[in-house]
Design a protein around this motif. Structure first.
Motif, PDB file in Angstrom:
ATOM      1  N   TYR A 143       0.853  -1.256   0.037  1.00 32.40           N
ATOM      2  CA  TYR A 143      -0.026  -0.147  -0.128  1.00 32.40           C
ATOM      3  C   TYR A 143       0.949   1.227   0.038  1.00 32.40           C
ATOM      4  O   TYR A 143       1.714   1.354   0.797  1.00 32.40           O
ATOM      5  CB  TYR A 143      -1.057   0.011   1.067  1.00 32.40           C
ATOM      6  CG  TYR A 143      -2.122  -1.118   1.056  1.00 32.40           C
ATOM      7  CD1 TYR A 143      -1.569  -2.230   1.529  1.00 32.40           C
ATOM      8  CD2 TYR A 143      -3.328  -0.599   0.636  1.00 32.40           C
ATOM      9  CE1 TYR A 143      -2.583  -3.451   1.207  1.00 32.40           C
ATOM     10  CE2 TYR A 143      -4.229  -1.546   0.537  1.00 32.40           C
ATOM     11  CZ  TYR A 143      -4.050  -2.946   0.869  1.00 32.40           C
ATOM     12  OH  TYR A 143      -5.064  -3.950   0.902  1.00 32.40           O
ATOM     13  N   PHE A 144       0.625   2.069  -1.087  1.00 28.73           N
ATOM     14  CA  PHE A 144       1.321   3.352  -1.052  1.00 28.73           C
ATOM     15  C   PHE A 144       0.430   4.606  -0.778  1.00 28.73           C
ATOM     16  O   PHE A 144      -0.640   4.654  -1.367  1.00 28.73           O
ATOM     17  CB  PHE A 144       1.885   3.410  -2.583  1.00 28.73           C
ATOM     18  CG  PHE A 144       2.951   2.564  -2.777  1.00 28.73           C
ATOM     19  CD1 PHE A 144       2.787   1.347  -3.469  1.00 28.73           C
ATOM     20  CD2 PHE A 144       4.352   2.563  -2.194  1.00 28.73           C
ATOM     21  CE1 PHE A 144       3.808   0.488  -3.852  1.00 28.73           C
ATOM     22  CE2 PHE A 144       5.390   1.535  -2.674  1.00 28.73           C
ATOM     23  CZ  PHE A 144       4.957   0.418  -3.120  1.00 28.73           C
ATOM     24  N   CYS A 145       1.054   5.512   0.094  1.00 25.33           N
ATOM     25  CA  CYS A 145       0.601   6.754   0.234  1.00 25.33           C
ATOM     26  C   CYS A 145       1.315   7.630  -0.861  1.00 25.33           C
ATOM     27  O   CYS A 145       2.512   7.584  -1.287  1.00 25.33           O
ATOM     28  CB  CYS A 145       0.813   7.244   1.441  1.00 25.33           C
ATOM     29  SG  CYS A 145       0.062   8.906   2.152  1.00 25.33           S
ATOM     30  N   ALA A 146       0.517   8.854  -1.385  1.00 24.50           N
ATOM     31  CA  ALA A 146       1.032   9.532  -2.276  1.00 24.50           C
ATOM     32  C   ALA A 146       0.305  10.833  -2.124  1.00 24.50           C
ATOM     33  O   ALA A 146      -0.585  10.998  -1.658  1.00 24.50           O
ATOM     34  CB  ALA A 146       0.777   9.024  -3.846  1.00 24.50           C
ATOM     35  N   MET A 147       1.350  11.969  -2.645  1.00 31.03           N
ATOM     36  CA  MET A 147       0.839  13.415  -2.567  1.00 31.03           C
ATOM     37  C   MET A 147       1.108  14.062  -3.849  1.00 31.03           C
ATOM     38  O   MET A 147       2.080  13.972  -4.468  1.00 31.03           O
ATOM     39  CB  MET A 147       1.616  14.094  -1.501  1.00 31.03           C
ATOM     40  CG  MET A 147       1.185  15.524  -1.281  1.00 31.03           C
ATOM     41  SD  MET A 147       1.887  16.282   0.021  1.00 31.03           S
ATOM     42  CE  MET A 147       3.778  16.043  -0.025  1.00 31.03           C
ATOM     43  N   ARG A 148       0.069  14.806  -4.252  1.00 28.38           N
ATOM     44  CA  ARG A 148       0.067  15.623  -5.336  1.00 28.38           C
ATOM     45  C   ARG A 148       0.214  17.256  -4.641  1.00 28.38           C
ATOM     46  O   ARG A 148      -0.694  17.366  -4.105  1.00 28.38           O
ATOM     47  CB  ARG A 148      -0.969  15.454  -6.212  1.00 28.38           C
ATOM     48  CG  ARG A 148      -1.129  16.322  -7.376  1.00 28.38           C
ATOM     49  CD  ARG A 148      -2.109  16.252  -8.366  1.00 28.38           C
ATOM     50  NE  ARG A 148      -3.452  16.010  -7.829  1.00 28.38           N
ATOM     51  CZ  ARG A 148      -4.376  16.863  -7.301  1.00 28.38           C
ATOM     52  NH1 ARG A 148      -3.782  18.021  -7.136  1.00 28.38           N
ATOM     53  NH2 ARG A 148      -5.592  16.429  -6.917  1.00 28.38           N
ATOM     54  N   GLU A 149       1.344  17.825  -5.201  1.00 28.33           N
ATOM     55  CA  GLU A 149       1.293  19.212  -5.007  1.00 28.33           C
ATOM     56  C   GLU A 149       1.262  20.018  -6.109  1.00 28.33           C
ATOM     57  O   GLU A 149       1.094  19.404  -7.274  1.00 28.33           O
ATOM     58  CB  GLU A 149       2.773  19.504  -4.464  1.00 28.33           C
ATOM     59  CG  GLU A 149       3.143  19.008  -2.840  1.00 28.33           C
ATOM     60  CD  GLU A 149       4.400  19.243  -2.565  1.00 28.33           C
ATOM     61  OE1 GLU A 149       4.869  19.988  -1.453  1.00 28.33           O
ATOM     62  OE2 GLU A 149       5.523  18.908  -3.033  1.00 28.33           O
ATOM     63  N   GLY A 167       5.277   7.476  -1.120  1.00 25.46           N
ATOM     64  CA  GLY A 167       5.826   7.134  -0.080  1.00 25.46           C
ATOM     65  C   GLY A 167       6.644   5.714  -0.344  1.00 25.46           C
ATOM     66  O   GLY A 167       6.360   5.001  -1.362  1.00 25.46           O
ATOM     67  N   PRO A 168       7.305   5.316   0.669  1.00 29.54           N
ATOM     68  CA  PRO A 168       8.030   3.886   0.601  1.00 29.54           C
ATOM     69  C   PRO A 168       7.300   2.665   0.558  1.00 29.54           C
ATOM     70  O   PRO A 168       7.491   1.489   0.192  1.00 29.54           O
ATOM     71  CB  PRO A 168       8.978   3.752   1.951  1.00 29.54           C
ATOM     72  CG  PRO A 168       8.385   4.695   2.855  1.00 29.54           C
ATOM     73  CD  PRO A 168       7.502   5.887   1.877  1.00 29.54           C
ATOM     74  N   GLY A 169       6.032   2.910   1.126  1.00 25.52           N
ATOM     75  CA  GLY A 169       5.112   1.578   1.104  1.00 25.52           C
ATOM     76  C   GLY A 169       4.762   0.679   2.293  1.00 25.52           C
ATOM     77  O   GLY A 169       5.832   0.862   2.887  1.00 25.52           O
ATOM     78  N   THR A 170       3.809   0.250   2.380  1.00 24.45           N
ATOM     79  CA  THR A 170       3.775  -0.826   3.659  1.00 24.45           C
ATOM     80  C   THR A 170       3.109  -1.895   3.049  1.00 24.45           C
ATOM     81  O   THR A 170       2.187  -2.159   2.282  1.00 24.45           O
ATOM     82  CB  THR A 170       2.570  -0.146   4.679  1.00 24.45           C
ATOM     83  OG1 THR A 170       3.151   0.967   5.222  1.00 24.45           O
ATOM     84  CG2 THR A 170       2.532  -1.182   5.917  1.00 24.45           C
ATOM     85  N   ARG A 171       3.690  -3.097   3.306  1.00 27.06           N
ATOM     86  CA  ARG A 171       3.292  -4.296   3.049  1.00 27.06           C
ATOM     87  C   ARG A 171       2.309  -4.947   3.896  1.00 27.06           C
ATOM     88  O   ARG A 171       2.736  -5.133   5.113  1.00 27.06           O
ATOM     89  CB  ARG A 171       4.228  -5.294   2.893  1.00 27.06           C
ATOM     90  CG  ARG A 171       3.855  -6.983   2.324  1.00 27.06           C
ATOM     91  CD  ARG A 171       4.887  -7.707   1.709  1.00 27.06           C
ATOM     92  NE  ARG A 171       5.863  -7.165   0.595  1.00 27.06           N
ATOM     93  CZ  ARG A 171       5.281  -7.277  -0.712  1.00 27.06           C
ATOM     94  NH1 ARG A 171       4.034  -7.964  -0.997  1.00 27.06           N
ATOM     95  NH2 ARG A 171       5.757  -6.795  -1.928  1.00 27.06           N
ATOM     96  N   GLN A 216      10.926  -1.762  -3.593  1.00 29.94           N
ATOM     97  CA  GLN A 216      10.781  -0.507  -3.317  1.00 29.94           C
ATOM     98  C   GLN A 216       9.651   0.422  -3.886  1.00 29.94           C
ATOM     99  O   GLN A 216       8.643  -0.284  -4.539  1.00 29.94           O
ATOM    100  CB  GLN A 216      12.080  -0.030  -4.158  1.00 29.94           C
ATOM    101  CG  GLN A 216      13.431  -0.427  -3.225  1.00 29.94           C
ATOM    102  CD  GLN A 216      14.603   0.413  -3.957  1.00 29.94           C
ATOM    103  OE1 GLN A 216      14.388   1.389  -4.608  1.00 29.94           O
ATOM    104  NE2 GLN A 216      15.715  -0.629  -3.627  1.00 29.94           N
ATOM    105  N   SER A 217       9.626   1.453  -3.637  1.00 28.62           N
ATOM    106  CA  SER A 217       8.511   2.507  -4.279  1.00 28.62           C
ATOM    107  C   SER A 217       8.561   2.690  -5.625  1.00 28.62           C
ATOM    108  O   SER A 217       9.739   2.727  -6.072  1.00 28.62           O
ATOM    109  CB  SER A 217       8.301   3.670  -3.224  1.00 28.62           C
ATOM    110  OG  SER A 217       7.121   4.469  -3.603  1.00 28.62           O
ATOM    111  N   LEU A 218       7.733   3.622  -6.160  1.00 29.59           N
ATOM    112  CA  LEU A 218       7.893   4.029  -7.547  1.00 29.59           C
ATOM    113  C   LEU A 218       8.637   5.284  -7.487  1.00 29.59           C
ATOM    114  O   LEU A 218       8.428   6.178  -6.816  1.00 29.59           O
ATOM    115  CB  LEU A 218       6.374   4.331  -8.090  1.00 29.59           C
ATOM    116  CG  LEU A 218       5.514   3.360  -8.527  1.00 29.59           C
ATOM    117  CD1 LEU A 218       5.005   2.392  -7.574  1.00 29.59           C
ATOM    118  CD2 LEU A 218       4.574   3.635  -9.347  1.00 29.59           C
ATOM    119  N   MET A 219       9.522   5.364  -8.536  1.00 33.47           N
ATOM    120  CA  MET A 219      10.193   6.476  -8.670  1.00 33.47           C
ATOM    121  C   MET A 219      10.020   7.148 -10.087  1.00 33.47           C
ATOM    122  O   MET A 219      10.261   6.457 -10.846  1.00 33.47           O
ATOM    123  CB  MET A 219      11.800   6.257  -8.596  1.00 33.47           C
ATOM    124  CG  MET A 219      12.348   5.554  -7.341  1.00 33.47           C
ATOM    125  SD  MET A 219      12.063   6.983  -5.914  1.00 33.47           S
ATOM    126  CE  MET A 219      13.274   8.136  -6.520  1.00 33.47           C
TER     127      MET A 219
END
Lengths: 119, 117
Positions: free
Chosen positions: A90-96, A110-114, B42-45
């Protein structure tokens, strides 16, 4: 500095129980959007839920809800009644807002949570 | 929701060859597409932002000459990995920016797994 922090590299939850995945973010802009994505082992990114910085209410989508605490800059994802199929990254992401010098959106993951759901 | 496709889904190639990955928005026009790279666990880059009709904007550290991006139409962006080497092996994901959504959501393709031998 990390713009999105997910402090839990891995989480376990019993089937049918609720689980909270943490996400904190860093931005100085008052206008931003927060997203949660699910990535199962197949690799596809599945959009789950969105919260705008000006939204008055916490976002909800079915079993997913977002616990948005603006002052703390946190946007935790709550999954209710976990199912085995919820096991994924699961990835959290932000749009500025769009940078004036660039034409693209400023979108950070974000780096993610498994998450592993146990039967 | 909007659909984005990627082709191929999986490719294995020899070192030194070039590989082209296509990203298509199937039911909407996308003036902006993004290319991401994801290493295992890893995360998406973000690698680059692809804008229709103009040059792509590359993120710092991404070699423009190695990762060629072409966004020739409103529904198609291509990423070409030139002279691929084993260290280029990765999962490449594209996304298209949808303007029809209420919050300019990114719609992701299913990804392409590249293995360079």
């Amino acid at each position: 500095a990390q713009k999105i922090t997910q402090t839990q590299p891995g989480m376990f939850v019993q089937e049918k129980e609720a689980v909270t995945l943490d996400c904190t973010y860093d931005t100085s802009d008052p206008s931003y959007g927060l997203f949660w994505y699910k990535q199962p082992s197949s690799g596809e990114m599945i959009f789950l839920i969105y919260q705008g910085s000006y939204d008055q209410q916490n976002a909800t989508e079915g079993r997913y809800s977002l616990n948005f605490q603006k002052a703390r800059k946190s946007a935790n994802l709550v999954i209710s009644a976990s199912q085995l199929g919820d096991s994924a990254m699961y990835f959290c992401a932000m749009r500025e807002p769009q940078d004036r010098d660039n034409y693209g959106q400023n979108f950070v993951f974000g780096p993610g949570t498994r998450l592993s759901v146990l039967p | 929701g909007a659909v984005v496709s990627q082709h191929p889904s999986r490719v294995i190639c020899k070192s030194g060859t070039s590989v082209k990955i296509e990203c298509r928005s199937l039911d909407f026009q996308a003036t902006t597409m993004f290319w991401y790279r994801q290493f295992p666990k890893q995360s998406l880059m973000l690698m680059a932002t692809s804008n229709e009709g103009s040059k792509a904007t590359y993120e710092q550290g991404v070699e423009k000459d190695k990762f060629l991006i072409n966004h020739a139409s409103l529904t198609l962006s291509t990423l070409t990995v030139t002279s691929a080497h084993p260290e280029d092996s990765s999962f490449y994901i594209c996304s298209a920016l949808g303007l029809a959504g209420i919050h300019n959501e990114q719609f992701f393709g299913p990804g392409t797994r590249l293995t360079v031998l």
